[in-house]
Design an enzyme around this catalytic site. Structure first.
Site, PDB file in Angstrom:
ATOM      1  N   GLU A 168      -5.690   0.181  -2.688  1.00  0.00           N
ATOM      2  CA  GLU A 168      -5.010  -0.686  -3.863  1.00  0.00           C
ATOM      3  C   GLU A 168      -5.316  -2.182  -3.769  1.00  0.00           C
ATOM      4  O   GLU A 168      -4.329  -2.750  -4.107  1.00  0.00           O
ATOM      5  CB  GLU A 168      -3.634  -0.232  -4.172  1.00  0.00           C
ATOM      6  N   ASN A 211      -9.659   3.307  -1.537  1.00  0.00           N
ATOM      7  CA  ASN A 211      -8.939   4.159  -2.268  1.00  0.00           C
ATOM      8  C   ASN A 211      -8.007   3.327  -3.412  1.00  0.00           C
ATOM      9  O   ASN A 211      -7.451   2.207  -3.215  1.00  0.00           O
ATOM     10  CB  ASN A 211      -7.831   5.033  -1.558  1.00  0.00           C
ATOM     11  N   HIS A 248      -3.475   9.463 -10.690  1.00  0.00           N
ATOM     12  CA  HIS A 248      -2.232   9.723 -11.193  1.00  0.00           C
ATOM     13  C   HIS A 248      -1.936   9.583 -12.452  1.00  0.00           C
ATOM     14  O   HIS A 248      -1.955   8.339 -13.327  1.00  0.00           O
ATOM     15  CB  HIS A 248      -1.060   8.382 -10.720  1.00  0.00           C
ATOM     16  N   GLU A 276      -5.111  11.661  -5.094  1.00  0.00           N
ATOM     17  CA  GLU A 276      -3.569  11.772  -5.088  1.00  0.00           C
ATOM     18  C   GLU A 276      -3.049  12.162  -6.178  1.00  0.00           C
ATOM     19  O   GLU A 276      -2.188  11.809  -7.165  1.00  0.00           O
ATOM     20  CB  GLU A 276      -2.803  10.430  -4.826  1.00  0.00           C
ATOM     21  N   ASP A 278      -1.784  13.962  -9.512  1.00  0.00           N
ATOM     22  CA  ASP A 278      -0.471  14.527 -10.226  1.00  0.00           C
ATOM     23  C   ASP A 278      -0.465  14.088 -11.715  1.00  0.00           C
ATOM     24  O   ASP A 278      -1.357  12.903 -12.089  1.00  0.00           O
ATOM     25  CB  ASP A 278       0.834  13.959  -9.755  1.00  0.00           C
TER      26      ASP A 278
HETATM   27  C1  XIL Z   1       4.152   7.178  -2.578  1.00  0.00           C
HETATM   28  C2  XIL Z   1       4.886   8.223  -1.847  1.00  0.00           C
HETATM   29  O1  XIL Z   1       4.665   9.280  -2.478  1.00  0.00           O
HETATM   30  C3  XIL Z   1       6.548   7.904  -1.944  1.00  0.00           C
HETATM   31  O2  XIL Z   1       7.240   9.000  -1.217  1.00  0.00           O
HETATM   32  C4  XIL Z   1       6.532   6.549  -1.492  1.00  0.00           C
HETATM   33  O3  XIL Z   1       8.122   6.122  -1.657  1.00  0.00           O
HETATM   34  C5  XIL Z   1       5.927   5.499  -2.169  1.00  0.00           C
HETATM   35  O4  XIL Z   1       4.291   5.947  -2.061  1.00  0.00           O
HETATM   36  N1  XIL Z   1      -0.503   5.167  -4.168  1.00  0.00           N
HETATM   37  C6  XIL Z   1      -0.620   5.647  -2.636  1.00  0.00           C
HETATM   38  C7  XIL Z   1       0.403   6.578  -2.131  1.00  0.00           C
HETATM   39  O5  XIL Z   1      -1.542   5.123  -2.155  1.00  0.00           O
HETATM   40  O6  XIL Z   1       0.786   6.061  -0.831  1.00  0.00           O
HETATM   41  C8  XIL Z   1       1.769   6.440  -2.870  1.00  0.00           C
HETATM   42  O7  XIL Z   1       2.713   7.411  -2.326  1.00  0.00           O
HETATM   43  C9  XIL Z   1       1.878   6.670  -4.399  1.00  0.00           C
HETATM   44  C10 XIL Z   1       0.853   5.528  -5.172  1.00  0.00           C
END
Ligand code: XIL
Length: 343
Positions: A168, A211, A248, A276, A278
């Site tokens: 990020e 990422n 996401h 990641e 969802d």
């Molecule tokens: C999130 C986790 O799912 C949570 O449990 C934590 O509180 C915050 O981080 N981007 C990422 C992940 O790269 O590491 C994040 O994970 C979600 C967003």
């Protein structure tokens, strides 16, 4: 495309056998037409493996005592990403004092179950201890960052398929530039290159990924900014092997250009992965569209969903995952499995 080629040689020879049988009896003819279903796998990981891909999930060490959770984990997934256990605020909460306990728990368990590991994440502005974010001296921060990468990667050497080396680092909105962070502000934008070079020396066998989120829509400035960075790295020989698209998504799922984005990055000579996933409300169509975008790009090597049941999700209010809070498969599970079959 020739359906036998699409199915691969193992499945093709099974079809041939069934087809030969079909000449002999009408009952076998029914079996032959059902053959593509018969050789389809019944779990996400096994189905993804048929095309050489993996299907993974984020895992939280604190849930490993829950039998429903581990039951689904071991049945469905062949890759694991620690949800929080390899982040800086866990692995080096104070300078030079490393804690690998929670990460080891996940890595050892995954190894025992034949699951590959994604390492997440080495350099990130979030979940970063304040002793790091308050550093103002470039030489100090450079050695702190490189030491962190080296120590963590050394500890897990040989056990990680791919590392999210930098997470990020790009800004939201229209700039296409890196976001403000202690790393960029103190070290300059070259910190990403430095991190990747350090990572390559620490574990030359691990794939090194950049990422990020909101880089799925091809025309977005943020996507273009990351693309220019990867193109620059490849042209100058800076070690980078993969780009992770967090994915996401909102209720509509991926942008219609997602497959274009994946294939344009892949054309630079890197693997691409959905890291990641969802999707708010988890519609079947949104999941199927996401999976298809990956299946249609040869260098899209795998998909990770960010948790198992809706109740495990960091977005639990949006029910964004493939299993409900009781561990039952949701409709999107079936559309995902079908899409992994390549249909
Ligand atoms: C999130 C986790 O799912 C949570 O449990 C934590 O509180 C915050 O981080 N981007 C990422 C992940 O790269 O590491 C994040 O994970 C979600 C967003």
């Amino acid at each position: 495309m020739n359906p036998l080629r699409r199915l691969g040689s193992r499945r093709a020879s099974l079809l041939t056998l069934l087809a030969v049988g079909a000449l002999a009896s009408p009952a076998a003819a029914t079996a032959a037409s059902a053959a593509p279903d018969a050789v389809r796998a019944s779990t996400l990981g096994a189905q993804a493996a048929q095309s050489g891909r993996y299907f993974g999930t984020a895992v939280a060490a604190g849930r490993l005592g829950d039998g429903t959770y581990t039951g689904i984990l071991d049945r469905e997934f062949n890759s694991v990403t620690p949800e929080n256990e390899m982040k800086w605020d866990t692995t080096e909460r104070s300078r030079g004092s490393f804690n690998f306990g929670p990460g080891d728990q996940i890595v050892n368990r995954a190894a025992a179950h034949g699951q590959r590991m994604r390492g997440h994440t080495l350099v990130w502005h979030s979940q970063l201890p304040s002793w790091v974010s308050s550093i103002r001296d470039a030489n100090t921060l450079r050695s702190v960052m490189n030491n962190h990468i080296t120590q963590v990667m050394n500890h897990y050497k040989g056990r990680i398929y791919a590392w999210d080396v930098v997470n990020e680092a790009f800004a939201d909105g229209g700039s296409g530039q890196q976001r403000s962070s202690v790393f960029r502000d103190v070290l300059g934008t070259g910190f990403i290159e430095e991190a990747f070079r350090t990572a390559r020396s620490a574990d030359p066998a691990a794939k090194l990924c950049y990422n990020d989120y909101s880089i799925e829509n091809w025309s977005d400035a943020k996507t273009q900014g990351v693309y220019r960075m990867v193109r620059d790295f490849k042209s100058r020989g800076v070690p980078i092997d993969c780009v992770g698209f967090q994915s996401h998504f909102g209720t509509g799922g991926p942008p219609s250009s997602f497959q274009t984005t994946l294939s344009n990055f892949a054309a630079l000579g890197v693997d691409v992965q959905i890291t990641e996933l969802d999707i708010a409300q988890a519609s079947s169509a949104a999941y199927a569209n996401t999976v298809r975008a990956c299946m249609n790009v040869a260098r899209c090597t795998g998909i990770t969903v960010w948790g198992i049941r809706d109740s495990d999700s960091w977005r639990s209010g949006e029910n964004p995952l493939l299993f409900d809070r009781n561990g039952n498969k949701k409709a999107a599970y079936q559309s995902t499995l079908t899409a992994l079959g390549g249909a």
